[in-house]
Design a protein around this motif. Sequence first.
Motif, short mmCIF file in Angstrom:
data_model
loop_
_atom_site.label_atom_id
_atom_site.label_comp_id
_atom_site.label_asym_id
_atom_site.label_seq_id
_atom_site.Cartn_x
_atom_site.Cartn_y
_atom_site.Cartn_z
N PHE A 1 0.84 -1.20 0.00
CA PHE A 1 0.00 0.00 0.00
C PHE A 1 0.87 1.25 0.00
N TYR B 1 0.34 5.77 -0.33
CA TYR B 1 -0.66 6.75 0.07
C TYR B 1 -0.62 7.99 -0.80
N THR B 2 -1.79 8.60 -0.96
CA THR B 2 -1.94 9.76 -1.82
C THR B 2 -2.97 10.73 -1.25
N ARG B 3 -2.89 11.96 -1.69
CA ARG B 3 -3.90 12.96 -1.36
C ARG B 3 -5.01 12.98 -2.41
N CYS C 1 -9.49 3.48 -0.96
CA CYS C 1 -8.34 2.72 -1.48
C CYS C 1 -8.74 2.04 -2.78
N CYS D 1 -4.07 4.53 -1.42
CA CYS D 1 -5.11 4.89 -0.46
C CYS D 1 -4.99 6.34 -0.01
N THR D 2 -6.13 6.87 0.47
CA THR D 2 -6.17 8.24 0.99
C THR D 2 -6.36 8.25 2.51
N ASN D 3 -6.35 7.10 3.16
CA ASN D 3 -6.64 7.05 4.59
C ASN D 3 -5.46 7.47 5.46
N ARG D 4 -4.30 7.75 4.86
CA ARG D 4 -3.13 8.27 5.58
C ARG D 4 -2.48 9.35 4.73
N GLU D 5 -1.79 10.25 5.39
CA GLU D 5 -1.04 11.28 4.69
C GLU D 5 0.20 10.63 4.06
N PRO D 6 0.46 10.90 2.77
CA PRO D 6 1.67 10.33 2.17
C PRO D 6 2.92 10.94 2.80
N GLU E 1 2.77 10.79 -5.57
CA GLU E 1 3.29 11.42 -4.34
C GLU E 1 4.80 11.25 -4.15
#
Length: 132
Positions: free
Chosen positions: A13, A15-17, A42, A56-61, A111
């Motif tokens: 996984f 991460y992205t905004r 996600c 996924c967007t559930n965390r800050e990259p 990202e």
Amino acid sequence: MTHTSPFAQQVAFIYTRDLNKASAFLTHKLGLRLVLDQGGLCHIYQVAPGAFLGVCTNREPPPEPGVTYSFVTPDVDGLYETLKARGVEFEAAPRLSERFNVYSCFFRGIENYRFEIQEFRDPTWPAATAAT
């Protein structure tokens, strides 16, 4: 002696905004197939049989991701040309790393994650199988 892994599949996984932009990159630039949309938070793409990449967007990259995601292929040059034609910007053309005995090239994507396409030249590297 044969070793059998207890794991059937692998998912990494990142991460992205901006999930739409990240998914467009994976679909249109890399040619991956979306296999699961997890409620718009996600998207999971199949990379190879049993191997998946989730964005996924559930965390800050992270500001500077500390991982390189490598795609292994027997045709680095062909994939390099294909991805370049789709607008992927590479750090440099493919080259041999004598230190690691791999032929590869790198590009930045979602990202600022670092991606690599590579071919292992080490004869002890396990060849891909047609497992699903």
